[in-house]
Write an enzyme that holds these catalytic residues in place. Structure first.
Site, mmCIF file in Angstrom:
data_model
loop_
_atom_site.group_PDB
_atom_site.id
_atom_site.type_symbol
_atom_site.label_atom_id
_atom_site.label_comp_id
_atom_site.label_asym_id
_atom_site.label_seq_id
_atom_site.Cartn_x
_atom_site.Cartn_y
_atom_site.Cartn_z
ATOM 1 N N THR B 47 -1.755 -1.261 -20.825
ATOM 2 C CA THR B 47 -2.287 -1.255 -22.185
ATOM 3 C C THR B 47 -1.589 -0.135 -22.933
ATOM 4 O O THR B 47 -1.459 0.990 -22.435
ATOM 5 C CB THR B 47 -3.832 -1.160 -22.232
ATOM 6 O OG1 THR B 47 -4.232 -1.152 -23.600
ATOM 7 C CG2 THR B 47 -4.374 0.065 -21.521
ATOM 8 N N GLU B 48 -1.085 -0.463 -24.122
ATOM 9 C CA GLU B 48 -0.119 0.417 -24.778
ATOM 10 C C GLU B 48 -0.720 1.720 -25.266
ATOM 11 O O GLU B 48 0.012 2.626 -25.635
ATOM 12 C CB GLU B 48 0.604 -0.320 -25.906
ATOM 13 C CG GLU B 48 -0.282 -0.804 -27.036
ATOM 14 C CD GLU B 48 -0.686 -2.262 -26.865
ATOM 15 O OE1 GLU B 48 -0.862 -2.705 -25.708
ATOM 16 O OE2 GLU B 48 -0.823 -2.960 -27.884
ATOM 17 N N ASN B 49 -2.038 1.832 -25.264
ATOM 18 C CA ASN B 49 -2.614 3.119 -25.628
ATOM 19 C C ASN B 49 -2.579 4.125 -24.471
ATOM 20 O O ASN B 49 -3.081 5.227 -24.630
ATOM 21 C CB ASN B 49 -4.044 2.959 -26.177
ATOM 22 C CG ASN B 49 -4.947 2.180 -25.275
ATOM 23 O OD1 ASN B 49 -4.555 1.149 -24.720
ATOM 24 N ND2 ASN B 49 -6.163 2.655 -25.104
ATOM 25 N N SER B 89 4.347 5.503 -23.232
ATOM 26 C CA SER B 89 3.833 4.146 -23.116
ATOM 27 C C SER B 89 4.740 3.152 -23.830
ATOM 28 O O SER B 89 5.043 2.075 -23.301
ATOM 29 C CB SER B 89 2.422 4.074 -23.700
ATOM 30 O OG SER B 89 1.864 2.804 -23.490
#
Lengths: 233, 229, 233, 229
Positions: B47-49, B89
């Protein structure tokens, strides 16, 4: 002796002037330095340019700063959320300027500022409306857009623990923009849940070395454990 | 005509994600894929966060406001997870380290252009998030969407009329009517919904399709990821 | 199940072909993956391009790889050391090609490869012989040189602990180039002192997430605790 | 003429490094500054191979091959130290986060050009390491060197004849004969060695100097670093 610890959030933000560019950490509410934002609202600095992934949720934190009409411009990737009504209202009335940046370019531009990079070629956004008017280059079989760093006067971030040298560790996905914003601002102010003694943080596990942090203020944890689901990233 | 259900679509995407893959599931429909990944495969969700090794939603009462996904919903971590900051990320994406991402879409063009972030409506507040990074960042980009708009127009188009998210970035399209590959020769139909003829699919879609469904086998068509021993 | 653990260093490097570009971690001997290098010597791959900060110390490790005449070219920042006699000899005979890169540009070019950046403007080296012939640009009052990423086919690195997903933690200043090389290579091979169970590494403290690592091989610590002082960086 | 000893030079540099400063000490002569930092100041040393908060050399027998400085000599850590990788370490320099670096030099020009990495000898094996990054990376660059070559030629020159390390990057020069600031008006002499007249220093140096030693006070001339409360 070096002591970057300041007594209160109010003292920490006391010299943020009108017109400053202020990075604010957090992705939605995770990592959002709410008490520092509240202090900035109390301080009342105007005409701010804010850098954040979003544009505020509901009526607190960043949204409250917008509502107080302290923000001239926001640089972000995802202003529209189910609960971004404060921003939505200002934007539709033309009362706030928006620079929309793809999230990874936003992160890399912040990182570039901290790392002293003058500009960089990124494939993200090439051929899209967000690259219109920007310089492009074909490198090694791929198309790239030239992007410039985003510097800031101040960064307000939230971490889990900090020491008097400004070393920080974060908590889970609340880390998000903290480390790169800390490096990109002239003056980084971190609110931490707990200030620990120098040497208590394992040198192997420090995420933000103190060189990137100018002020640390302790704000013990509130009992807020439920995430507020908004819209997309 | 029987359409694939959303669960069937999600399961079909899941079949095309091999063991060991690093995958980012976009917001909305793609999120459903998480529930349909084959049980005998170990697949690592990004998840890009700032999290690799994302686990399912926590039980009620166990939510943690500091542990969320890109949709800002509470999640959990699996053993082997790791946290990192946003620049790292997105470096994972932009640097081509993710094997797959699965995205929703408004439109996909025959050459794989993707439009999924903005309807172009003049009064809409624009918001892009990580869409453009995901579109250009994964080794293979899967799109998962309904084949037709509510008005019955094809979302697979000769040229996107909505603002682009990425150019020539889509590899495979999973719809409620078909599975299609974007190739240099054109759009190849790998599968069709039950009782849907190629001719009917062609008529509904509007852009030229190549019938490759004969080449289908019982085995999923998977793409090899970067080797490890 | 994902299992990136391989049994031996020999197996780990068995498919490194002639002509490959291979990054080798380490700063001097700290973080140098000696056993992987020894395996590469045993494998005998030729015409390699090596990326490392230095060009080998004494007669072991990278120096031994050079001595075995497997290296066509080296990209590094500091080849000359008090004990770099192997490189010195090859270089003076014209038997090895050298691309000399300032250390920070070397690090940033490696980082750019892993991060998918097409090129970047760096102030380092501007106006010096190492920027001759390179594109320059004046940005916001400062002069920059355009530098391109360094990609690799393989990276050989050394870490302290790893798990079967390839997550890594390092030890002290032996971390140096490991994390950025891991991201810049198509296939990263890490030798670790200890393989631990999945979940034993704290997600907050993982330095290299497993996505950047393809193979892990356990090489228990040797009893080598004394640093060998060489010349400068 | 009494020259400043190496220890006096190191102590003089140390006086110009304020409390709280982040400092990188180059290899060779600058390393001596570590032993002469004022005891009442807390100064944080950076070594570019990935450590902030570097402590002194370990006792014999306590060396650790994984804990070294840029000169590859064993060091220790102080409480508050942190480790990081090379890209992050050089980002600290390039990004202007270090307050000071202290470098040795072959030559410094009147406009602050630095030559310290290569003699230009055709048979020399070139090696640059972090010299160029340090030269452009710190907020203030101090050079510490002998004023004259062994042949008696000034190392402060109108224009460097050796290959450059950085352009216009030096702020202050500490030699065994003088302390000089590089300014837009020219080289200002802040201090002279005991019994050395300005005229004699001017004669030995060869390039035009400005006598600012009258402006000296007993207090060290320090530069304010980025504020923290």
């Amino acid at each position: 002796m070096i002591n970057k610890v300041v007594a209160t959030a109010a003292v920490a933000v006391a010299d943020i002037p009108n017109g400053a560019t202020v990075m604010i950490g957090g992705f939605g509410t995770a990592g959002m330095p709410s008490e520092l934002i509240d202090a900035l609202i109390a301080k009342g600095s105007k005409d701010l340019t804010i850098v954040n992934n979003n544009a505020g949720n509901a009526d607190t934190g960043l949204a409250a700063l917008l509502k107080a009409r302290q923000v001239k411009k926001i640089i972000c990737s995802f202003p529209r959320q189910t609960d971004s009504w404060v921003f939505d209202g200002l934007y539709k009335k033309g009362d706030i300027e928006l620079e929309l940046v793809p999230q990874g370019n936003l992160a890399e531009r912040i990182r570039a500022a901290g790392a002293g990079i003058g500009a960089f070629y990124t494939p993200t956004g090439y051929g899209t409306p967000l690259a219109e008017g920007k310089e492009t280059r074909h490198i090694d079989g791929r198309d790239y857009v030239l992007e410039y760093p985003i510097h800031a006067d101040f960064a307000l971030i939230k971490a889990l623990r900090g020491d008097r040298w400004g070393n920080l560790v974060y908590r889970k996905t609340a880390r998000n923009f903290g480390p790169i914003m800390a490096a990109a601002a002239k003056c980084t102010i971190a609110q931490v849940r707990e200030i620990v003694n120098l040497g208590d943080l394992d040198p192997e596990n420090v995420v933000t070395p103190g060189i990137f942090v100018q002020r640390v203020v302790e704000v013990p944890a509130e009992a807020k454990l439920i995430a507020s689901p908004g819209a997309a990233a | 005509m029987k359409r694939f259900t959303r669960d069937q679509m999600a399961a079909r995407v899941g079949r095309d994600i091999p063991n060991g893959a690093y995958v980012n599931l976009g917001i909305g429909l793609p999120t459903m894929v998480a529930n349909h990944l084959p049980k005998d495969r170990e697949i690592i969700l990004h998840t890009e966060n700032g999290l690799l090794g994302m686990g399912p939603a926590p039980e009620a009462g166990a939510e943690d406001a500091d542990l969320i996904n890109a949709g800002k919903q509470p999640v959990t971590t699996l053993p082997g997870a790791s946290f990192f900051h946003h620049a790292d990320s997105f470096a994972m994406m932009r640097g081509g380290h993710l094997d797959f991402c699965v995205l929703g879409a408004f439109q996909v063009s025959v050459t794989g252009d993707l439009a999924n972030w903005h309807t172009g409506a003049p009064d809409a507040i624009p918001a892009v998030g990580g869409a453009m990074d995901l579109a250009i960042g994964a080794k293979r980009v899967y799109v998962m969407m309904e084949h037709l708009t509510k008005k019955g127009e094809s979302k697979i188009v000769a040229r996107c009329s909505y603002p682009l998210t990425g150019v020539g970035c889509v590899n495979r399209i999973f719809t409620d009517l078909a599975v299609l590959d974007v190739t240099s020769e054109g759009l190849k139909v790998l599968e069709r919904a039950p009782e849907l003829s190629f001719e009917e699919l062609q008529r509904l879609t509007g852009v030229p399709l190549i019938d490759a469904s004969a080449a289908l086998t019982a085995e999923p068509v998977v793409t090899q990821r970067r080797e490890h021993a």
